[in-house]
Design a protein around this motif. Structure first.
Motif, PDB file in Angstrom:
ATOM      1  N   GLU A 213      -9.917  -3.085  39.361  1.00 20.58           N
ATOM      2  CA  GLU A 213      -8.495  -3.078  39.010  1.00 20.58           C
ATOM      3  C   GLU A 213      -7.722  -4.131  39.786  1.00 20.58           C
ATOM      4  OE1 GLU A 213      -4.828   0.167  38.547  1.00 20.58           O
ATOM      5  OE2 GLU A 213      -6.822   0.810  39.224  1.00 20.58           O
ATOM      6  N   GLY A 214      -8.117  -4.382  41.041  1.00 20.30           N
ATOM      7  CA  GLY A 214      -7.414  -5.361  41.861  1.00 20.30           C
ATOM      8  C   GLY A 214      -7.587  -6.793  41.405  1.00 20.30           C
ATOM      9  N   GLU A 215      -8.531  -7.050  40.509  1.00 20.07           N
ATOM     10  CA  GLU A 215      -8.756  -8.408  40.006  1.00 20.07           C
ATOM     11  C   GLU A 215      -8.337  -8.572  38.552  1.00 20.07           C
ATOM     12  OE1 GLU A 215     -12.775  -9.637  40.690  1.00 20.07           O
ATOM     13  OE2 GLU A 215     -12.676  -9.284  42.848  1.00 20.07           O
ATOM     14  N   GLU A 216      -7.898  -7.500  37.926  1.00 17.81           N
ATOM     15  CA  GLU A 216      -7.521  -7.590  36.513  1.00 17.81           C
ATOM     16  C   GLU A 216      -6.412  -8.611  36.290  1.00 17.81           C
ATOM     17  OE1 GLU A 216      -8.618  -2.916  35.456  1.00 17.81           O
ATOM     18  OE2 GLU A 216      -6.526  -3.594  35.486  1.00 17.81           O
ATOM     19  N   GLY A 217      -5.415  -8.620  37.170  1.00 18.69           N
ATOM     20  CA  GLY A 217      -4.317  -9.571  37.015  1.00 18.69           C
ATOM     21  C   GLY A 217      -4.778 -11.005  37.129  1.00 18.69           C
ATOM     22  N   VAL A 218      -5.720 -11.265  38.044  1.00 18.92           N
ATOM     23  CA  VAL A 218      -6.247 -12.626  38.224  1.00 18.92           C
ATOM     24  C   VAL A 218      -6.978 -13.081  36.963  1.00 18.92           C
ATOM     25  CG1 VAL A 218      -7.904 -14.000  39.536  1.00 18.92           C
ATOM     26  CG2 VAL A 218      -6.423 -12.379  40.723  1.00 18.92           C
ATOM     27  N   ILE A 220      -6.589 -11.893  33.873  1.00 14.99           N
ATOM     28  CA  ILE A 220      -5.627 -12.041  32.769  1.00 14.99           C
ATOM     29  C   ILE A 220      -4.860 -13.354  32.894  1.00 14.99           C
ATOM     30  CG2 ILE A 220      -3.564 -11.057  31.695  1.00 14.99           C
ATOM     31  CD1 ILE A 220      -6.189  -9.500  31.236  1.00 14.99           C
ATOM     32  N   GLU A 221      -4.466 -13.706  34.119  1.00 12.56           N
ATOM     33  CA  GLU A 221      -3.753 -14.970  34.324  1.00 12.56           C
ATOM     34  C   GLU A 221      -4.661 -16.155  33.995  1.00 12.56           C
ATOM     35  OE1 GLU A 221      -0.893 -17.743  34.977  1.00 12.56           O
ATOM     36  OE2 GLU A 221      -0.683 -15.567  34.686  1.00 12.56           O
ATOM     37  N   ALA A 222      -5.971 -16.040  34.338  1.00  7.49           N
ATOM     38  CA  ALA A 222      -6.906 -17.114  33.993  1.00  7.49           C
ATOM     39  C   ALA A 222      -7.000 -17.277  32.479  1.00  7.49           C
ATOM     40  CB  ALA A 222      -8.284 -16.823  34.586  1.00  7.49           C
ATOM     41  N   GLN A 223      -6.954 -16.166  31.751  1.00  3.39           N
ATOM     42  CA  GLN A 223      -6.954 -16.245  30.282  1.00  3.39           C
ATOM     43  C   GLN A 223      -5.681 -16.918  29.782  1.00  3.39           C
ATOM     44  OE1 GLN A 223      -8.887 -16.022  27.893  1.00  3.39           O
ATOM     45  NE2 GLN A 223      -7.882 -15.275  26.044  1.00  3.39           N
ATOM     46  N   ARG A 224      -4.548 -16.594  30.397  1.00  6.78           N
ATOM     47  CA  ARG A 224      -3.282 -17.203  29.996  1.00  6.78           C
ATOM     48  C   ARG A 224      -3.323 -18.728  30.186  1.00  6.78           C
ATOM     49  NH1 ARG A 224       1.309 -14.437  29.685  1.00  6.78           N
ATOM     50  NH2 ARG A 224       0.575 -12.899  31.209  1.00  6.78           N
ATOM     51  N   GLN A 225      -3.843 -19.140  31.335  1.00 12.82           N
ATOM     52  CA  GLN A 225      -3.939 -20.575  31.619  1.00 12.82           C
ATOM     53  C   GLN A 225      -4.932 -21.258  30.672  1.00 12.82           C
ATOM     54  OE1 GLN A 225      -2.047 -22.281  33.807  1.00 12.82           O
ATOM     55  NE2 GLN A 225      -0.950 -20.383  34.298  1.00 12.82           N
ATOM     56  N   ALA A 226      -6.064 -20.577  30.405  1.00  9.89           N
ATOM     57  CA  ALA A 226      -7.081 -21.173  29.533  1.00  9.89           C
ATOM     58  C   ALA A 226      -6.561 -21.368  28.111  1.00  9.89           C
ATOM     59  CB  ALA A 226      -8.325 -20.290  29.524  1.00  9.89           C
ATOM     60  N   MET A 227      -5.680 -20.477  27.660  1.00  8.98           N
ATOM     61  CA  MET A 227      -5.143 -20.586  26.298  1.00  8.98           C
ATOM     62  C   MET A 227      -4.279 -21.823  26.118  1.00  8.98           C
ATOM     63  SD  MET A 227      -4.267 -16.575  25.457  1.00  8.98           S
ATOM     64  CE  MET A 227      -3.448 -16.966  23.929  1.00  8.98           C
ATOM     65  N   GLN A 228      -3.811 -22.404  27.219  1.00 11.56           N
ATOM     66  CA  GLN A 228      -3.043 -23.640  27.114  1.00 11.56           C
ATOM     67  C   GLN A 228      -3.946 -24.825  26.787  1.00 11.56           C
ATOM     68  OE1 GLN A 228      -0.561 -24.200  30.577  1.00 11.56           O
ATOM     69  NE2 GLN A 228       0.154 -22.066  30.564  1.00 11.56           N
ATOM     70  N   MET A 229      -5.236 -24.678  27.121  1.00 10.82           N
ATOM     71  CA  MET A 229      -6.200 -25.742  26.815  1.00 10.82           C
ATOM     72  C   MET A 229      -6.981 -25.442  25.545  1.00 10.82           C
ATOM     73  SD  MET A 229      -7.713 -26.499  30.637  1.00 10.82           S
ATOM     74  CE  MET A 229      -7.839 -24.764  31.089  1.00 10.82           C
ATOM     75  N   ALA A 230      -7.238 -24.168  25.296  1.00 10.24           N
ATOM     76  CA  ALA A 230      -7.984 -23.755  24.100  1.00 10.24           C
ATOM     77  C   ALA A 230      -7.305 -22.501  23.568  1.00 10.24           C
ATOM     78  CB  ALA A 230      -9.445 -23.490  24.462  1.00 10.24           C
ATOM     79  N   LEU A 252      -1.848  -3.952  28.383  1.00 12.46           N
ATOM     80  CA  LEU A 252      -1.885  -5.335  27.894  1.00 12.46           C
ATOM     81  C   LEU A 252      -1.111  -5.469  26.577  1.00 12.46           C
ATOM     82  CD1 LEU A 252      -5.604  -6.259  28.697  1.00 12.46           C
ATOM     83  CD2 LEU A 252      -3.565  -7.239  29.767  1.00 12.46           C
ATOM     84  N   GLU A 253      -1.263  -4.491  25.716  1.00 13.18           N
ATOM     85  CA  GLU A 253      -0.496  -4.518  24.461  1.00 13.18           C
ATOM     86  C   GLU A 253       1.002  -4.470  24.733  1.00 13.18           C
ATOM     87  OE1 GLU A 253      -2.149  -1.178  22.462  1.00 13.18           O
ATOM     88  OE2 GLU A 253      -3.729  -2.354  21.449  1.00 13.18           O
ATOM     89  N   GLU A 254       1.396  -3.631  25.691  1.00 10.82           N
ATOM     90  CA  GLU A 254       2.823  -3.532  26.049  1.00 10.82           C
ATOM     91  C   GLU A 254       3.337  -4.839  26.628  1.00 10.82           C
ATOM     92  OE1 GLU A 254       2.878  -0.245  28.697  1.00 10.82           O
ATOM     93  OE2 GLU A 254       2.577   1.266  27.120  1.00 10.82           O
ATOM     94  N   ALA A 255       2.442  -5.623  27.258  1.00  8.92           N
ATOM     95  CA  ALA A 255       2.842  -6.896  27.840  1.00  8.92           C
ATOM     96  C   ALA A 255       2.842  -8.030  26.812  1.00  8.92           C
ATOM     97  CB  ALA A 255       1.900  -7.254  29.001  1.00  8.92           C
ATOM     98  N   GLY A 256       2.485  -7.700  25.568  1.00 15.18           N
ATOM     99  CA  GLY A 256       2.557  -8.699  24.501  1.00 15.18           C
ATOM    100  C   GLY A 256       1.242  -9.346  24.131  1.00 15.18           C
ATOM    101  N   TRP A 257       0.145  -8.919  24.731  1.00 18.19           N
ATOM    102  CA  TRP A 257      -1.155  -9.476  24.382  1.00 18.19           C
ATOM    103  C   TRP A 257      -1.670  -8.867  23.075  1.00 18.19           C
ATOM    104  CZ3 TRP A 257      -3.504 -13.439  26.948  1.00 18.19           C
ATOM    105  CH2 TRP A 257      -3.020 -13.755  28.226  1.00 18.19           C
ATOM    106  N   ARG A 258      -2.422  -9.687  22.323  1.00 16.48           N
ATOM    107  CA  ARG A 258      -3.102  -9.173  21.139  1.00 16.48           C
ATOM    108  C   ARG A 258      -4.476  -8.661  21.582  1.00 16.48           C
ATOM    109  NH1 ARG A 258      -0.123 -13.486  18.980  1.00 16.48           N
ATOM    110  NH2 ARG A 258      -1.786 -15.010  19.338  1.00 16.48           N
ATOM    111  N   VAL A 259      -4.636  -7.349  21.542  1.00 18.64           N
ATOM    112  CA  VAL A 259      -5.785  -6.682  22.159  1.00 18.64           C
ATOM    113  C   VAL A 259      -6.556  -5.878  21.124  1.00 18.64           C
ATOM    114  CG1 VAL A 259      -6.499  -5.008  23.928  1.00 18.64           C
ATOM    115  CG2 VAL A 259      -4.537  -6.518  24.341  1.00 18.64           C
ATOM    116  N   ALA A 260      -7.874  -5.866  21.277  1.00 19.94           N
ATOM    117  CA  ALA A 260      -8.736  -4.946  20.529  1.00 19.94           C
ATOM    118  C   ALA A 260      -9.605  -4.216  21.544  1.00 19.94           C
ATOM    119  CB  ALA A 260      -9.604  -5.704  19.526  1.00 19.94           C
ATOM    120  N   SER A 261      -9.958  -2.982  21.230  1.00 18.36           N
ATOM    121  CA  SER A 261     -10.746  -2.175  22.163  1.00 18.36           C
ATOM    122  C   SER A 261     -11.981  -1.628  21.460  1.00 18.36           C
ATOM    123  CB  SER A 261      -9.914  -1.012  22.712  1.00 18.36           C
ATOM    124  OG  SER A 261     -10.716  -0.170  23.520  1.00 18.36           O
TER     125      SER A 261
END
Length: 400
Positions: A213-218, A220-230, A252-261
């Protein structure tokens, strides 16, 4: 457990016998191979060897030394370095062959083995040394003890030189590398892999495996940054705690991400940004589908809790934090071969992911990691082939 000679005897019917004999399990009928785990660095490789012997060679396996956690094998303490203890041990177990690991050289044991013509291999061989407290053995003890080994498989050229300098015969020492660790390719349903691969076709994919849980934010942020390139990149995210899958997907859905589980039997659609999975039995599926795997636990946790050799065996480039947990040895091997990418912060993870989005760079890392895994498999196979010849010869001649 090694007991002092003064306390190593008990009496039964007027006979004095080594104390350890009273506690030993019964020896099963048929051939038996003895594996002695010399230290923690070889635990995983020797465990894998035990599995191969029991499953493929139909022999009983006795293990001594550092705890291996291997199931389906017999366990005993290695005998103390006295002639009586060693004889009682070998009289009870009658191994057809033995494999020791690492570098502790036990002269009394090896002398008795040589007298009995017991074949002994030394695998994962490094830094030959006498048992602690016994460094003042008479001159020549090391050389004579090394002569008892049938074959010495050194981990590298430096280890081979050390054994030859200590007195091992030139022809007995082979530079072989390390035994295979528990890195067999994890299974998956091929039909499921093909179906999901079609859904993800032409999309960059990476996998966050066992993320605390302590690394989930890191991550998610890496995914956010990666989406700027791809912008079509997909993150498959497996939390360390399976119970986190549902709450994580909702947040994640509440934060605006498009999520599937996967827990909801959802599939990653063309616009899904994060796919939440939780079943570790499916790790083999995600390692196959994701060219890049971030192994969680090394940045904020106590260390990795998933083996880096498992994604390596399936062609996924590995990224990990600085805390290895129980996997220091394999991570060290991967790092030395430039076969894994270590990151020390969220920013480092962003940079590493951006770099590895280049398919050729991810492929080079994955290929180097596969080389580390396959090298160990070759060493294990060589040891097994040698053991087959040795145990077969002893059976044919009535030895054992």
């Amino acid at each position: 457990m090694v007991v002092s000679p003064g306390r190593s005897w008990w009496t039964l019917g007027g006979r004095r016998m080594p104390e350890g004999a009273a506690r030993r399990p019964a020896r099963p009928s048929g051939p038996l191979v003895w594996l002695h785990v010399g230290g923690p660095a070889s635990v995983s490789g020797m465990r894998e060897l035990a599995v191969r012997l029991t499953e493929e060679e139909d022999v009983a396996v006795l293990m001594t030394g550092a705890p291996s956690g291997a199931g389906g094998v017999l366990h005993d303490d290695i005998p103390a370095e006295t002639a009586a203890e060693v004889r009682a041990f070998l009289d009870h177990w009658h191994p057809g062959a033995a494999v020791f690991s690492e570098g502790e050289i036990r002269p009394a044991l090896l002398h008795e083995a040589a007298e009995r013509r017991l074949p002994i291999l030394l695998a994962d061989a490094r830094d030959p040394h006498l048992p602690r407290g016994r460094e003042s053995w008479i001159p020549g003890a090391m050389r004579r003890a090394l002569a008892a080994f049938t074959k010495i498989y050194a981990i590298d050229a430096a280890a081979a030189r050390a054994f030859r300098k200590a007195g091992a015969a030139q022809g007995k020492v082979t530079i072989a590398g390390r035994l295979e660790e528990s890195s067999s390719a994890l299974p998956c349903l091929e039909a499921e892999r093909e179906y999901l691969a079609k859904l993800m076709v032409a999309r960059p994919v990476w996998f966050g495996a066992g993320v605390p849980e302590g690394e989930e934010g890191v991550v998610i942020e890496a995914q956010r940054q990666a989406m700027q390139m791809a912008h079509r990149i997909l993150l498959i995210l497996m939390p360390q705690d399976p119970a986190r899958a549902g709450p994580l997907a909702r947040s994640l859905e509440e934060a605006g991400w498009r999520v599937a589980s996967r827990n909801d039997e959802s599939e990653p659609e063309h616009d899904t940004e994060i796919y939440i999975v939780s079943d570790q039995a499916e790790l083999g599926l995600w390692y196959r589908l994701a060219p890049i795997t971030y192994l969680g636990g090394g940045l904020s946790g106590t260390g990795l809790h998933l083996s880096p050799l498992e994604p390596a065996a399936l062609g996924s480039a590995i990224v990990h934090g600085p805390r290895p947990g129980a996997f220091g040895a394999p991570l060290g091997r991967l790092g030395a071969a430039r076969a894994a990418r270590a990151v020390a912060s969220g920013r480092d993870l962003n940079e590493a992911l951006g770099d590895l989005l280049s398919p050729d760079r991810a492929a080079r890392l994955a290929q180097a990691a596969w080389g580390v895994v396959s090298e160990g498999a070759e060493v294990t196979e060589n040891v097994l082939v040698t053991l087959r010849g040795l145990t077969g010869a002893r059976t044919a001649s009535g030895g054992g």
